[in-house]
Design a protein around this motif. Structure first.
Motif, PDB file in Angstrom:
ATOM      1  N   UNK A  31     -23.030  13.546  33.169  1.00  0.00           N
ATOM      2  CA  UNK A  31     -23.597  13.710  34.511  1.00  0.00           C
ATOM      3  C   UNK A  31     -22.492  13.778  35.558  1.00  0.00           C
ATOM      4  N   UNK A  32     -21.429  13.017  35.324  1.00  0.00           N
ATOM      5  CA  UNK A  32     -20.290  13.056  36.240  1.00  0.00           C
ATOM      6  C   UNK A  32     -19.698  14.457  36.293  1.00  0.00           C
ATOM      7  N   UNK A  33     -19.607  15.101  35.130  1.00  0.00           N
ATOM      8  CA  UNK A  33     -19.103  16.467  35.097  1.00  0.00           C
ATOM      9  C   UNK A  33     -20.062  17.426  35.792  1.00  0.00           C
ATOM     10  N   UNK A  34     -21.363  17.178  35.631  1.00  0.00           N
ATOM     11  CA  UNK A  34     -22.353  18.088  36.200  1.00  0.00           C
ATOM     12  C   UNK A  34     -22.301  18.119  37.717  1.00  0.00           C
ATOM     13  N   UNK A  56     -20.587  19.738  54.853  1.00  0.00           N
ATOM     14  CA  UNK A  56     -21.640  18.800  54.434  1.00  0.00           C
ATOM     15  C   UNK A  56     -22.924  19.504  54.007  1.00  0.00           C
ATOM     16  N   UNK A  57     -23.300  20.558  54.725  1.00  0.00           N
ATOM     17  CA  UNK A  57     -24.506  21.291  54.340  1.00  0.00           C
ATOM     18  C   UNK A  57     -24.334  21.954  52.976  1.00  0.00           C
ATOM     19  N   UNK A  58     -23.167  22.507  52.750  1.00  0.00           N
ATOM     20  CA  UNK A  58     -22.921  23.148  51.464  1.00  0.00           C
ATOM     21  C   UNK A  58     -22.964  22.158  50.315  1.00  0.00           C
ATOM     22  N   UNK A  66     -28.350  22.252  42.080  1.00  0.00           N
ATOM     23  CA  UNK A  66     -27.897  21.915  40.731  1.00  0.00           C
ATOM     24  C   UNK A  66     -28.842  20.913  40.074  1.00  0.00           C
ATOM     25  N   UNK A  67     -29.296  19.922  40.834  1.00  0.00           N
ATOM     26  CA  UNK A  67     -30.203  18.914  40.286  1.00  0.00           C
ATOM     27  C   UNK A  67     -31.486  19.554  39.764  1.00  0.00           C
ATOM     28  N   UNK A  68     -32.106  20.385  40.579  1.00  0.00           N
ATOM     29  CA  UNK A  68     -33.355  21.035  40.174  1.00  0.00           C
ATOM     30  C   UNK A  68     -33.115  21.968  38.988  1.00  0.00           C
ATOM     31  N   UNK A  70     -30.716  21.904  36.698  1.00  0.00           N
ATOM     32  CA  UNK A  70     -30.395  21.179  35.464  1.00  0.00           C
ATOM     33  C   UNK A  70     -31.625  20.520  34.862  1.00  0.00           C
ATOM     34  N   UNK A  71     -32.483  19.975  35.702  1.00  0.00           N
ATOM     35  CA  UNK A  71     -33.704  19.360  35.188  1.00  0.00           C
ATOM     36  C   UNK A  71     -34.589  20.403  34.502  1.00  0.00           C
ATOM     37  N   UNK A  72     -34.763  21.544  35.136  1.00  0.00           N
ATOM     38  CA  UNK A  72     -35.601  22.590  34.557  1.00  0.00           C
ATOM     39  C   UNK A  72     -34.997  23.134  33.262  1.00  0.00           C
ATOM     40  N   UNK A  73     -33.690  23.307  33.254  1.00  0.00           N
ATOM     41  CA  UNK A  73     -33.027  23.819  32.053  1.00  0.00           C
ATOM     42  C   UNK A  73     -33.166  22.836  30.893  1.00  0.00           C
ATOM     43  N   UNK A  74     -33.005  21.545  31.174  1.00  0.00           N
ATOM     44  CA  UNK A  74     -33.126  20.552  30.108  1.00  0.00           C
ATOM     45  C   UNK A  74     -34.552  20.452  29.578  1.00  0.00           C
ATOM     46  N   UNK A  75     -35.532  20.595  30.450  1.00  0.00           N
ATOM     47  CA  UNK A  75     -36.923  20.620  29.992  1.00  0.00           C
ATOM     48  C   UNK A  75     -37.138  21.802  29.054  1.00  0.00           C
ATOM     49  N   UNK A  76     -36.579  22.953  29.413  1.00  0.00           N
ATOM     50  CA  UNK A  76     -36.717  24.142  28.572  1.00  0.00           C
ATOM     51  C   UNK A  76     -36.009  23.956  27.230  1.00  0.00           C
TER      52      UNK A  76
END
Length: 262
Positions: A31-34, A56-58, A66-68, A70-76
């Motif tokens: 997760x640290x790498x992600x 800050x916005x970037x 990235x969070x969304x 990665x979560x979707x990719x892992x579910x798949x």
């Protein structure tokens, strides 16, 4: 497939021995790498228009995306390959895509991943040298690394130095990538904890104009997580973590050498 929970939960036989808490900390290394690249934008803030607003916005926007993703990719991945298949796969993205869309799509995605890897390498290779450049300007690294190339306006020597060190690391760790990655993650976690300490100390002085100051609670949580990851890595993977510790020993040696030469 997606309704079968048995495919997405690790069997008890696959759960490693050892304390659950320490393994949780060690598991945070990927997760640290992600998310570790979130702060890379600060390295080139001096070359960005309106950095107080855009950086800050970037960073915040990048973390959310990235969070969304990665979560979707892992579910798949879990739905298509299952836990056992995902653990045994050497190329989960390509294999999952091949199962879902066919062999040609899997090969096409493998090419996309290679191109994406080249992109992140470009970002890292051009971003980190600015840290070396800033250190040299502050007298914390060799003075020659604090000069910009007249043609490109970039710290050419710092880029070359990082490339040389990265090449050495790849050659040394080519046979054991896990050792290389764990060592880097350990060093990265320690570095981030040190950055948090600097933030704590900086709060004692008034902020300079245009300087952004992280909230105290966020800094404290960041510090505790970084220290926890470093401890978890050291406890569960002491040999691999020793390579990361070696980086700090070398860094302290260079710092002492520079300090003694003044």
């Amino acid at each position: 497939v997606y309704g079968d929970s048995s495919r997405t939960v690790a069997p008890r036989s696959m759960i490693p021995e050892g304390g659950a808490f320490s393994w949780l900390l060690a598991g945070l290394i990927p997760a640290l790498f992600s998310f570790g690249g979130a702060y890379h934008g600060t390295y080139i803030a001096g070359s960005v228009r309106n950095p107080e607003r855009s950086v800050p916005r970037g960073i915040a926007g990048g973390i959310v995306v990235v969070l969304v993703a990665y979560l979707l990719v892992n579910v798949a991945f879990l739905g298509l390959l299952g836990h056992d298949g995902l653990a045994a796969s050497k190329s989960p993205a390509a294999e999952a895509t091949e199962l879902a869309l066919g062999p040609l799509a899997g090969k096409a995605l493998a090419v996309v991943i290679v191109v994406s890897a080249a992109g992140i390498l470009n970002t890292v290779c051009l971003g980190f040298p600015f840290v070396v450049y800033a250190m040299a300007k502050d007298g914390l690294f060799f003075r020659a690394a604090g000069k910009l190339d007249e043609r490109t306006g970039r710290p050419a020597l710092a880029v070359a130095t990082q490339g040389m060190l990265a090449s050495i690391a790849v050659v040394v760790g080519a046979s054991r990538v896990d050792v290389l990655l764990t060592g880097i993650a350990f060093a990265d976690a320690f570095f981030q904890a040190a950055v948090a300490v600097v933030h704590f100390r900086a709060r004692k002085t008034p902020p300079s104009p245009g300087v952004l100051r992280a909230p105290l609670v966020a800094t404290a949580v960041f510090f505790l997580l970084s220290v926890g990851i470093a401890i978890g890595s050291l406890v569960e993977r002491p040999v691999e973590s020793a390579y990361g510790a070696l980086v700090f020993v070398l860094a302290v040696g260079i710092w002492a050498l520079r300090r003694g030469s003044k």
